[in-house]
Design a protein around this motif. Structure first.
Motif, PDB file in Angstrom:
ATOM      1  N   LEU A  97     -39.888  79.709  -5.866  1.00  0.00           N
ATOM      2  CA  LEU A  97     -39.764  81.020  -6.493  1.00  0.00           C
ATOM      3  C   LEU A  97     -39.167  82.039  -5.526  1.00  0.00           C
ATOM      4  N   GLU A  98     -39.557  81.978  -4.282  1.00  0.00           N
ATOM      5  CA  GLU A  98     -38.994  82.906  -3.287  1.00  0.00           C
ATOM      6  C   GLU A  98     -37.496  82.688  -3.133  1.00  0.00           C
ATOM      7  N   GLN A  99     -37.086  81.422  -3.126  1.00  0.00           N
ATOM      8  CA  GLN A  99     -35.657  81.135  -3.020  1.00  0.00           C
ATOM      9  C   GLN A  99     -34.915  81.592  -4.268  1.00  0.00           C
ATOM     10  N   ALA A 100     -35.523  81.415  -5.432  1.00  0.00           N
ATOM     11  CA  ALA A 100     -34.902  81.872  -6.676  1.00  0.00           C
ATOM     12  C   ALA A 100     -34.714  83.387  -6.658  1.00  0.00           C
ATOM     13  N   LYS A 101     -35.721  84.102  -6.179  1.00  0.00           N
ATOM     14  CA  LYS A 101     -35.622  85.566  -6.099  1.00  0.00           C
ATOM     15  C   LYS A 101     -34.511  85.990  -5.135  1.00  0.00           C
ATOM     16  N   LYS A 102     -34.417  85.334  -3.982  1.00  0.00           N
ATOM     17  CA  LYS A 102     -33.359  85.665  -3.022  1.00  0.00           C
ATOM     18  C   LYS A 102     -31.978  85.373  -3.618  1.00  0.00           C
ATOM     19  N   SER A 103     -31.868  84.285  -4.341  1.00  0.00           N
ATOM     20  CA  SER A 103     -30.585  83.932  -4.952  1.00  0.00           C
ATOM     21  C   SER A 103     -30.160  84.972  -5.982  1.00  0.00           C
ATOM     22  N   LEU A 104     -31.107  85.406  -6.799  1.00  0.00           N
ATOM     23  CA  LEU A 104     -30.785  86.427  -7.798  1.00  0.00           C
ATOM     24  C   LEU A 104     -30.488  87.768  -7.135  1.00  0.00           C
ATOM     25  N   ASP A 105     -31.196  88.097  -6.062  1.00  0.00           N
ATOM     26  CA  ASP A 105     -30.898  89.330  -5.316  1.00  0.00           C
ATOM     27  C   ASP A 105     -29.451  89.309  -4.820  1.00  0.00           C
ATOM     28  N   ARG A 106     -29.026  88.156  -4.347  1.00  0.00           N
ATOM     29  CA  ARG A 106     -27.650  88.027  -3.842  1.00  0.00           C
ATOM     30  C   ARG A 106     -26.637  88.248  -4.960  1.00  0.00           C
ATOM     31  N   LEU A 107     -26.875  87.655  -6.124  1.00  0.00           N
ATOM     32  CA  LEU A 107     -25.948  87.817  -7.241  1.00  0.00           C
ATOM     33  C   LEU A 107     -25.964  89.233  -7.788  1.00  0.00           C
ATOM     34  N   TYR A 108     -27.159  89.771  -7.987  1.00  0.00           N
ATOM     35  CA  TYR A 108     -27.263  91.151  -8.482  1.00  0.00           C
ATOM     36  C   TYR A 108     -26.707  92.140  -7.463  1.00  0.00           C
ATOM     37  N   GLY A 109     -26.877  91.825  -6.175  1.00  0.00           N
ATOM     38  CA  GLY A 109     -26.349  92.708  -5.141  1.00  0.00           C
ATOM     39  C   GLY A 109     -24.836  92.817  -5.216  1.00  0.00           C
ATOM     40  N   ALA A 110     -24.170  91.697  -5.455  1.00  0.00           N
ATOM     41  CA  ALA A 110     -22.713  91.727  -5.595  1.00  0.00           C
ATOM     42  C   ALA A 110     -22.308  92.564  -6.808  1.00  0.00           C
ATOM     43  N   LEU A 111     -23.033  92.418  -7.922  1.00  0.00           N
ATOM     44  CA  LEU A 111     -22.721  93.213  -9.111  1.00  0.00           C
ATOM     45  C   LEU A 111     -22.991  94.699  -8.890  1.00  0.00           C
ATOM     46  N   ASP A 112     -24.075  94.993  -8.169  1.00  0.00           N
ATOM     47  CA  ASP A 112     -24.409  96.401  -7.906  1.00  0.00           C
ATOM     48  C   ASP A 112     -23.344  97.050  -7.032  1.00  0.00           C
ATOM     49  N   ASP A 113     -22.888  96.308  -6.035  1.00  0.00           N
ATOM     50  CA  ASP A 113     -21.823  96.840  -5.173  1.00  0.00           C
ATOM     51  C   ASP A 113     -20.537  97.038  -5.971  1.00  0.00           C
ATOM     52  N   ALA A 114     -20.254  96.097  -6.880  1.00  0.00           N
ATOM     53  CA  ALA A 114     -19.048  96.233  -7.706  1.00  0.00           C
ATOM     54  C   ALA A 114     -19.157  97.429  -8.630  1.00  0.00           C
ATOM     55  N   ARG A 115     -20.334  97.650  -9.154  1.00  0.00           N
ATOM     56  CA  ARG A 115     -20.541  98.787 -10.047  1.00  0.00           C
ATOM     57  C   ARG A 115     -20.300 100.102  -9.317  1.00  0.00           C
ATOM     58  N   ARG A 116     -20.769 100.176  -8.077  1.00  0.00           N
ATOM     59  CA  ARG A 116     -20.591 101.425  -7.335  1.00  0.00           C
ATOM     60  C   ARG A 116     -19.124 101.674  -6.987  1.00  0.00           C
ATOM     61  N   LEU A 117     -18.348 100.590  -6.817  1.00  0.00           N
ATOM     62  CA  LEU A 117     -16.937 100.756  -6.490  1.00  0.00           C
ATOM     63  C   LEU A 117     -16.072 100.942  -7.731  1.00  0.00           C
TER      64      LEU A 117
END
Length: 473
Positions: free
Chosen positions: A316-336
């Motif tokens: 579960l911890e690895q799943a959360k980190k993986s989703l954080d990584r994917l959502y992080g890329a989308l969040d950065d794209a949204r801000r740009l």
């Protein structure tokens, strides 16, 4: 794009083809027995076949995909739960059926098109039993009706068991009135206080196996295209479903009932199968108190559906980190780039993931493809390629949607741990920090950053002096 599936009956991967005489694709999956909250092992087939349901709709847009998942609302365990609480049986079944729908929805599972309930299909069950007696495949004895396994020549084809080697399966009572020890109950008398219905063989209730055979035929018609469930249902449940349905209609071949069979592997804890009888279960509702539903879904999709999956906190911890990584890329794209388009499932946007899923629902490969797209997005963001990044972000969302992932707003994903009061305080501090930075009041800006850091908040500065925030993992 061709779809291949591992067919349990033929024990190999085969090409799936819709029926040429129908514009429908039908999917039936065995659902819950509603007497308690389900454990995470029960959720695996829900997530697996939800992914298949999404895929079928994407690959065959010209077909109507009809997904049925039953509710077993007559059972010994339901009776026991109602008696223990001193409430009507219907109260138990309604309560836990609704909790099941809610919990599965939080795992991102789409609702099935049809949700047949056993108690609403007693008449079709009686008709099926009568047909079996008429064909000589079933017999009445001491208020019971039993299926004669020797009267269906293909019995054992799904599980690969020869009739001579079989022993009575789960929920099959060994009794002196049976012609053969492996014969199983189609109808049985009810005990005092249990629900009962009238029948030509005396008042009583249906056996477990006849329920799904009758509900499958009543809701989808025969043959159903794909029948699915957990590996533990192959024998006796699915084996018995085939025998009943085929014998009732005089069909010799098992595929007269279902054209393809799919079964997901077990969920284990410390390499031991998760089951209520062993007491090593973790309930979905309890997990949802600690983890977002998408984390549980990602974890369930991280292994191939036919392989066992060991359920651990590390997973579960690895799943959360993986989703954080994917959502992080989308969040950065949204801000740009601003608002991110959602993309449409079944278009070129999700082709890479679709191709992997078409290879017997290869979800681990599909997840890897998401990270390849995410890495490309990161590279475009670093290069300041706003237009390309916007397109890649839309591709990532479309690919993930096919898996039922990245369905949240990226900013909401990273701020879900903050209640309304904390969010308002953080928003005020971030807005003030933007103002004092514009005024070049660096001392106050540093003070605000320190306050936000103490609140476990990361500030992300955007273009044009804007800023957003997220809670640190």
């Amino acid at each position: 794009m061709s779809l291949t599936l591992h067919d349990t009956l033929s024990r190999r991967k085969v090409a799936f083809t819709p029926r040429p005489d129908s514009n429908r694709i039908t999917l039936y999956v065995c659902g819950p027995t509603v007497y308690n909250d389900v454990h995470i092992g029960n959720a695996r087939p829900v997530v697996v076949f939800d992914a298949l349901y999404r895929l079928l709709k994407a690959v065959y847009p010209d077909h109507q995909v009809v997904y049925a998942r039953n509710v077993t609302d007559v059972d010994d365990k339901i009776n026991a739960a109602a008696q223990a609480e001193g409430v009507p049986i219907r109260e138990i079944t309604e309560r836990f059926a609704e909790r099941y729908r809610t919990d599965m929805g939080r795992l991102g599972a789409l609702p099935p098109d049809l949700e047949p309930r056993a108690t609403e299909h007693i008449a079709p069950m009686r008709e099926l039993i009568a047909a079996l007696i008429g064909n000589g495949a079933a017999y009445a004895a001491e208020g019971h009706v039993l299926f004669d396994v020797t009267r269906y020549a293909a019995y054992g084809a799904l599980s690969g068991r020869s009739l001579g080697d079989m022993i009575a399966g789960a929920r099959v009572e060994v009794a002196p009135y049976k012609k053969n020890p492996q014969d199983f109950v189609l109808w049985k008398p009810s005990k005092p206080g249990e629900p009962e219905w009238p029948s030509p063989w005396g008042p009583g209730r249906p056996g477990w196996h006849i329920e799904c055979s009758a509900m499958t035929e009543a809701t989808l018609g025969l043959p159903v295209d794909i029948h699915g469930g957990g590996h533990d249902l192959i024998f006796p449940h699915h084996e018995n479903e085939i025998a009943q349905a085929c014998a009732a209609h005089g069909a010799e071949q098992p595929r007269a009932y279902a054209r393809y069979w799919m079964h997901n592997g077990f969920l284990t804890m410390d390499a031991e199968k998760m089951s209520k009888s062993l007491g090593n279960v973790v309930r979905v509702r309890e997990l949802l108190e600690r983890w977002p539903g998408e984390v549980l879904r990602f974890a369930l999709l991280s292994a191939h559906y036919r392989a066992p999956l060991d359920w651990t906190d590390a997973l579960l911890e690895q799943a959360k980190k993986s989703l954080d990584r994917l959502y992080g890329a989308l969040d950065d794209a949204r801000r740009l780039t601003g608002e991110i388009g959602r993309g449409r499932i079944g278009t070129e946007a999700d082709r890479a993931v679709r191709e992997l899923l078409c290879d017997d629902l290869n979800t681990p490969g599909a997840l890897s493809a998401l990270f390849a797209t995410s890495d490309r997005l990161r590279a475009e963001l670093r290069a300041g390629q706003a237009s390309a990044a916007a397109e890649t972000a839309e591709v990532l969302v479309a690919e993930a949607s096919l898996l039922g992932l990245l369905q949240d707003d990226p900013h909401a994903w990273f701020t879900r741990g903050a209640d309304a009061g904390l969010s308002a305080r953080i928003e005020a501090l971030v807005a003030e920090r933007v103002q004092v930075r514009a005024a070049k009041n660096w001392a106050r800006a540093d003070e605000i950053r320190a306050e936000l850091t103490a609140l476990n908040v990361e500030v992300l500065d955007g273009p044009g002096g804007t800023a957003t925030w997220r809670l640190k993992a």
